[in-house]
Scaffold this motif. Structure first.
Motif, mmCIF file in Angstrom:
data_model
loop_
_atom_site.group_PDB
_atom_site.id
_atom_site.type_symbol
_atom_site.label_atom_id
_atom_site.label_comp_id
_atom_site.label_asym_id
_atom_site.label_seq_id
_atom_site.Cartn_x
_atom_site.Cartn_y
_atom_site.Cartn_z
ATOM 1 N N LYS A 153 0.844 -1.207 0.000
ATOM 2 C CA LYS A 153 0.000 0.000 0.000
ATOM 3 C C LYS A 153 0.873 1.249 0.000
ATOM 4 O O LYS A 153 0.641 2.182 -0.782
ATOM 5 C CB LYS A 153 -0.903 0.006 1.236
ATOM 6 C CG LYS A 153 -1.707 1.292 1.403
ATOM 7 C CD LYS A 153 -2.325 1.396 2.798
ATOM 8 C CE LYS A 153 -1.270 1.633 3.859
ATOM 9 N NZ LYS A 153 -1.868 1.820 5.206
ATOM 10 N N SER A 154 1.877 1.265 0.856
ATOM 11 C CA SER A 154 2.767 2.424 0.945
ATOM 12 C C SER A 154 3.509 2.652 -0.364
ATOM 13 O O SER A 154 3.646 3.791 -0.828
ATOM 14 C CB SER A 154 3.771 2.229 2.097
ATOM 15 O OG SER A 154 3.108 2.154 3.333
ATOM 16 N N ILE A 155 3.973 1.566 -0.983
ATOM 17 C CA ILE A 155 4.716 1.685 -2.244
ATOM 18 C C ILE A 155 3.801 2.184 -3.364
ATOM 19 O O ILE A 155 4.200 3.016 -4.185
ATOM 20 C CB ILE A 155 5.372 0.340 -2.623
ATOM 21 C CG1 ILE A 155 6.483 0.018 -1.620
ATOM 22 C CG2 ILE A 155 5.939 0.388 -4.039
ATOM 23 C CD1 ILE A 155 7.099 -1.349 -1.810
ATOM 24 N N ILE A 156 2.562 1.714 -3.393
ATOM 25 C CA ILE A 156 1.597 2.167 -4.410
ATOM 26 C C ILE A 156 1.319 3.662 -4.260
ATOM 27 O O ILE A 156 1.345 4.423 -5.238
ATOM 28 C CB ILE A 156 0.278 1.365 -4.314
ATOM 29 C CG1 ILE A 156 0.497 -0.072 -4.799
ATOM 30 C CG2 ILE A 156 -0.822 2.037 -5.143
ATOM 31 C CD1 ILE A 156 -0.702 -0.977 -4.582
ATOM 32 N N ILE A 157 1.085 4.094 -3.020
ATOM 33 C CA ILE A 157 0.753 5.499 -2.787
ATOM 34 C C ILE A 157 1.957 6.397 -3.069
ATOM 35 O O ILE A 157 1.833 7.457 -3.688
ATOM 36 C CB ILE A 157 0.248 5.710 -1.347
ATOM 37 C CG1 ILE A 157 -1.041 4.910 -1.124
ATOM 38 C CG2 ILE A 157 -0.024 7.197 -1.081
ATOM 39 C CD1 ILE A 157 -1.464 4.810 0.319
ATOM 40 N N THR A 158 3.144 5.971 -2.627
ATOM 41 C CA THR A 158 4.339 6.785 -2.877
ATOM 42 C C THR A 158 4.679 6.808 -4.363
ATOM 43 O O THR A 158 5.170 7.813 -4.871
ATOM 44 C CB THR A 158 5.552 6.279 -2.074
ATOM 45 O OG1 THR A 158 5.791 4.886 -2.365
ATOM 46 C CG2 THR A 158 5.322 6.444 -0.579
ATOM 47 N N SER A 159 4.402 5.702 -5.068
ATOM 48 C CA SER A 159 4.627 5.680 -6.522
ATOM 49 C C SER A 159 3.671 6.640 -7.223
ATOM 50 O O SER A 159 4.049 7.289 -8.208
ATOM 51 C CB SER A 159 4.441 4.262 -7.072
ATOM 52 O OG SER A 159 5.447 3.387 -6.574
ATOM 53 N N PHE A 160 2.447 6.728 -6.716
ATOM 54 C CA PHE A 160 1.511 7.722 -7.235
ATOM 55 C C PHE A 160 2.071 9.128 -7.029
ATOM 56 O O PHE A 160 2.002 9.988 -7.908
ATOM 57 C CB PHE A 160 0.152 7.588 -6.541
ATOM 58 C CG PHE A 160 -0.807 8.708 -6.861
ATOM 59 C CD1 PHE A 160 -1.472 8.741 -8.073
ATOM 60 C CD2 PHE A 160 -1.026 9.736 -5.942
ATOM 61 C CE1 PHE A 160 -2.344 9.791 -8.380
ATOM 62 C CE2 PHE A 160 -1.888 10.770 -6.236
ATOM 63 C CZ PHE A 160 -2.557 10.803 -7.462
ATOM 64 N N GLY A 161 2.648 9.364 -5.840
ATOM 65 C CA GLY A 161 3.267 10.656 -5.565
ATOM 66 C C GLY A 161 4.440 10.928 -6.490
ATOM 67 O O GLY A 161 4.637 12.054 -6.947
ATOM 68 N N PHE A 162 5.220 9.890 -6.772
ATOM 69 C CA PHE A 162 6.351 9.991 -7.709
ATOM 70 C C PHE A 162 5.861 10.468 -9.073
ATOM 71 O O PHE A 162 6.420 11.398 -9.660
ATOM 72 C CB PHE A 162 7.024 8.623 -7.818
ATOM 73 C CG PHE A 162 8.205 8.559 -8.751
ATOM 74 C CD1 PHE A 162 9.489 8.798 -8.284
ATOM 75 C CD2 PHE A 162 8.043 8.253 -10.091
ATOM 76 C CE1 PHE A 162 10.580 8.739 -9.142
ATOM 77 C CE2 PHE A 162 9.118 8.187 -10.961
ATOM 78 C CZ PHE A 162 10.400 8.434 -10.473
ATOM 79 N N LEU A 163 4.807 9.840 -9.570
ATOM 80 C CA LEU A 163 4.250 10.219 -10.871
ATOM 81 C C LEU A 163 3.601 11.600 -10.829
ATOM 82 O O LEU A 163 3.742 12.397 -11.769
ATOM 83 C CB LEU A 163 3.223 9.176 -11.317
ATOM 84 C CG LEU A 163 3.776 7.790 -11.655
ATOM 85 C CD1 LEU A 163 2.631 6.809 -11.901
ATOM 86 C CD2 LEU A 163 4.683 7.854 -12.875
ATOM 87 N N LEU A 164 2.900 11.895 -9.738
ATOM 88 C CA LEU A 164 2.199 13.179 -9.609
ATOM 89 C C LEU A 164 3.171 14.355 -9.663
ATOM 90 O O LEU A 164 2.966 15.309 -10.432
ATOM 91 C CB LEU A 164 1.404 13.209 -8.299
ATOM 92 C CG LEU A 164 0.690 14.530 -7.959
ATOM 93 C CD1 LEU A 164 -0.349 14.868 -9.011
ATOM 94 C CD2 LEU A 164 0.055 14.439 -6.572
#
Length: 246
Positions: A103-114
């Motif tokens: 979950k943390s990796i998915i959310i942080t990856s979203f932040g990376f892309l954002l």
């Protein structure tokens, strides 16, 4: 079972306004706001605002998600008795832990892309495929380090109120001593001293170098790696000792 638990964890995160504000809303808004204030300036190494602060705010989102949605969650589960109920539930503890990590990796990856997309459309940065992949690989490594550090720190808390106060304070400390806002070099000497002892400051500068393909293994780089590695190892020791005394 893992997919079901992961879906549940992501839904619960989306409903937590506190997590969303500090991890998904504040960093991007600050990134754009700061860019409009100092976007014309040149920073260390002759880098532009976007080259310096795009990786910085990616890391700030990562820190926020890992510390609030992963570390603080552990304290909340501990203080409300969820951990005890989990221990007798049919869902394995390892499944819950793995779900939290993913979950943390998915959310942080979203932040990376954002942040990258904001950089492209607002500050007109050029994303090269090799740079993007290389920086994402290093970003995942930093995720792993922060997950361990967060788990160790929050394992020391028993009460949710104390952990919440700590979380808010540490976010402010990291924001100002990690080179995520005003450059630390322009701040008073005592803040610069604190910054040099802050592992987030060193992670930030390592990530900036990797993101801009400027990583050079010199004395400063080795010092940064040593400090981050020392905190990482100390965190592993804390986690191991807490498991023995649990």
């Amino acid at each position: 079972m893992l997919a079901t638990q992961l879906k549940y964890d992501l839904i619960m995160f989306s409903r937590e306004l506190f997590y969303l504000i500090f991890s998904i809303v504040v960093p991007p808004v600050t990134y754009v706001f700061l860019g409009h204030m100092v976007g014309e300036n040149t920073f260390a190494g002759g880098l532009s605002y976007a080259q310096t602060y795009t990786p910085s705010f990616i890391l700030l989102i990562t820190f926020s998600v890992v510390f609030f949605a992963f570390g603080f969650d552990q304290v909340m589960n501990r203080s409300t008795g969820v951990e005890k109920r989990i221990s007798i539930s049919p869902v394995p503890v390892r499944t819950l832990l793995l779900s939290n990590i993913i979950k943390s990796i998915i959310i942080t990856s979203f932040g990376f892309l954002l942040i990258n997309m904001i950089g492209v459309f607002v500050f007109e940065i050029n994303l090269e495929p090799l740079m993007f992949l290389g920086s994402y690989g290093f970003f995942i490594l930093l995720n792993a380090v922060l997950l361990v550090i967060s788990s160790a720190i929050y394992s020391l808390f028993k009460e949710m109120k104390t952990a919440l106060i700590f979380s808010i304070l540490i976010f402010q400390v990291v924001m100002f001593t990690g080179d995520f806002s005003i450059p630390v070099s322009q701040m008073p000497d005592f803040i610069q001293i604190v910054a040099k002892a802050n592992p987030m400051y060193h992670m930030n500068h390592l990530f900036i170098d990797v993101w801009n393909q400027q990583l050079v293994f010199d004395g400063q780089t080795y010092i940064s790696i040593a400090i981050v590695l020392a905190v990482f190892i100390a965190s592993l020791v804390i986690i191991r000792l807490n498991r023995k005394t649990a």
